[in-house]
Motif scaffolding. Structure first.
Motif, PDB file in Angstrom:
ATOM      1  N   VAL A 174       0.811  -1.329   0.046  1.00 56.67           N
ATOM      2  CA  VAL A 174       0.057   0.397  -0.563  1.00 56.67           C
ATOM      3  C   VAL A 174       0.668   0.838  -0.008  1.00 56.67           C
ATOM      4  N   GLU A 175       2.127   0.974  -0.053  1.00 56.80           N
ATOM      5  CA  GLU A 175       2.894   2.288   0.061  1.00 56.80           C
ATOM      6  C   GLU A 175       3.780   2.534  -1.519  1.00 56.80           C
ATOM      7  N   PHE A 176       3.911   1.596  -2.259  1.00 55.05           N
ATOM      8  CA  PHE A 176       4.446   1.377  -3.346  1.00 55.05           C
ATOM      9  C   PHE A 176       3.914   1.670  -4.593  1.00 55.05           C
ATOM     10  N   VAL A 177       4.182   1.717  -5.805  1.00 56.20           N
ATOM     11  CA  VAL A 177       3.855   1.078  -6.256  1.00 56.20           C
ATOM     12  C   VAL A 177       4.536   0.644  -7.581  1.00 56.20           C
ATOM     13  N   SER A 178       4.856  -0.734  -8.281  1.00 57.41           N
ATOM     14  CA  SER A 178       5.740  -1.040  -9.029  1.00 57.41           C
ATOM     15  C   SER A 178       5.343  -0.916 -10.867  1.00 57.41           C
ATOM     16  N   MET A 179       6.511   0.477 -10.910  1.00 65.23           N
ATOM     17  CA  MET A 179       6.429   1.055 -11.844  1.00 65.23           C
ATOM     18  C   MET A 179       5.816   0.429 -13.232  1.00 65.23           C
ATOM     19  N   ASP A 180       6.843  -1.124 -13.672  1.00 61.57           N
ATOM     20  CA  ASP A 180       6.474  -1.490 -14.792  1.00 61.57           C
ATOM     21  C   ASP A 180       5.579  -2.767 -15.124  1.00 61.57           C
ATOM     22  N   ASP A 181       4.702  -2.992 -13.869  1.00 67.14           N
ATOM     23  CA  ASP A 181       3.334  -3.378 -13.397  1.00 67.14           C
ATOM     24  C   ASP A 181       2.301  -2.335 -14.427  1.00 67.14           C
ATOM     25  N   TYR A 182       2.546  -1.221 -13.423  1.00 68.54           N
ATOM     26  CA  TYR A 182       1.875   0.282 -13.885  1.00 68.54           C
ATOM     27  C   TYR A 182       1.259   0.851 -15.083  1.00 68.54           C
ATOM     28  N   LEU A 183       2.673   0.742 -15.421  1.00 63.49           N
ATOM     29  CA  LEU A 183       2.853   1.571 -16.979  1.00 63.49           C
ATOM     30  C   LEU A 183       2.218   0.027 -17.543  1.00 63.49           C
TER      31      LEU A 183
END
Length: 345
Positions: free
Chosen positions: A208-217
């Motif tokens: 709930v604190e960090f976003v995995s940018m590879d999955d998000y993008l």
């Protein structure tokens, strides 16, 4: 733990000293049980009910060190204070290495029992402090779990609310005949979706604190391709992203930047009746920075430098880059448009 509650097992083969120790320690507030050998003591401890154990070193058959090792092989063994009549340092060191909480050199008189009682107190206090520390840590773990569950629910609700707003904007756009206004609303909808996607990742990933940018993008780029690629004007979006994690606010800013740069490339890089490719790359550069680049092979920047469209997308990119303390560069040698951001972690 008070002395009155402390149950001591005293293991010594000397019957006279055992009885003397029982009387002396009872006067000092301890409840004392006795064992005549290491074997008997281990069996008594196996039955439970003791807060602390005192073990004499010199015992025939099974000496104190052997007894100490057997005691520590039992589950939930109480702390052990090692008692020896020898002042040899090697014995004390061996006992402490074997797991004894403390050691006391045996002597004649009340001074020995005062020292033994003090050692008991310190060992019991260590147990109390360790138990209190474990209880606090367990409470903190439970509290963190509750907060994470609450934050996950908040992200879920925010995502749902943004999806609702996005649906309203889409409905409003579908009712308009003005193509400019309709396009502006659809771009607004896409911006809302970019932010909603962040919150969706937060409550579905377990972090709930960090976003995995590879999955998000990957998810964001798929939505953008579905929006901007049509049979009449096909657009291929290619993403290369390393596994980089960002906090929520930075993930939102980067997501908006990608949304705007890709949208501009899809709209302006290629002709309305021709296909084209847009490449997005997210790469770790050093412990201090990562790079984001968005490029196309289209017509390039206008010769007069005039911004196409309303310029809102460009202003959003610059605002989000400023919030990330990122440096924006445009590659003049590239055939189309290549925009690169150097972003500090």
């Amino acid at each position: 733990m008070s002395n009155a509650a402390a149950r001591i097992l005293y293991i010594d083969d000397d019957e006279g000293l055992r009885r003397l120790a029982q009387r002396a320690l009872t006067r000092r507030g301890f409840a004392v049980s006795l064992a005549a050998s290491g074997t008997e003591g281990v069996e008594m401890v196996r039955g439970g009910g003791y807060d602390l154990i005192a073990v004499d070193h010199y015992m025939p058959g099974q000496d104190g060190l052997t007894t100490l090792n057997l005691l520590h092989a039992l589950p939930d063994c109480p702390p052990v204070v090692y008692v020896t009549g020898s002042e040899e340092t090697r014995i004390a060191v061996a006992a402490l290495k074997a797991g004894a909480a403390d050691y006391v050199v045996k002597s004649v008189g009340d001074d020995f029992f005062d020292l033994l009682a003090s050692s008991f107190q310190q060992a019991l206090e260590k147990v109390r402090l360790r138990s209190a520390k474990e209880a606090v840590e367990e409470e903190l773990r439970a509290s963190n779990a509750r907060l994470e569950a609450l934050l996950g629910e908040v992200n879920h609700r925010v995502s749902n609310s943004l999806q609702l707003v996005s649906a309203f904007v889409h409905m409003q756009a579908s009712m308009l005949s003005d193509t400019v206004a309709k396009g502006a609303l659809l771009e607004t909808q896409q911006r809302i979706q970019a932010i909603a996607q962040v919150h969706r990742r937060l409550y579905t990933s377990g972090d709930v604190e960090f976003v995995s940018m590879d999955d998000y993008l990957r998810a964001l780029v798929a939505e953008l391709e579905q929006t901007w690629s049509t049979p009449a004007s096909p657009r291929t979006l290619r993403l290369t992203a390393e596994p980089i994690k960002l906090k929520t606010d930075r993930a939102v800013s980067l997501g908006v930047i990608v949304n705007e740069l890709v949208t501009n490339a899809c709209k302006y890089a290629y002709g309305p009746a021709s296909g084209g490719e847009v490449r997005i790359n997210l790469a770790h550069v050093s412990d201090a920075h990562f790079h984001l680049s968005v490029e196309d092979d289209g017509i390039g920047m206008p010769q007069d430098g005039k911004i196409q469209g309303t310029g809102l997308g460009t202003r959003l990119v610059r605002a989000m880059a400023s919030s990330l303390q990122a440096k924006i560069d445009f590659d003049p040698a590239h055939a189309g448009v290549r925009t690169t951001l150097s972003v500090p972690y």
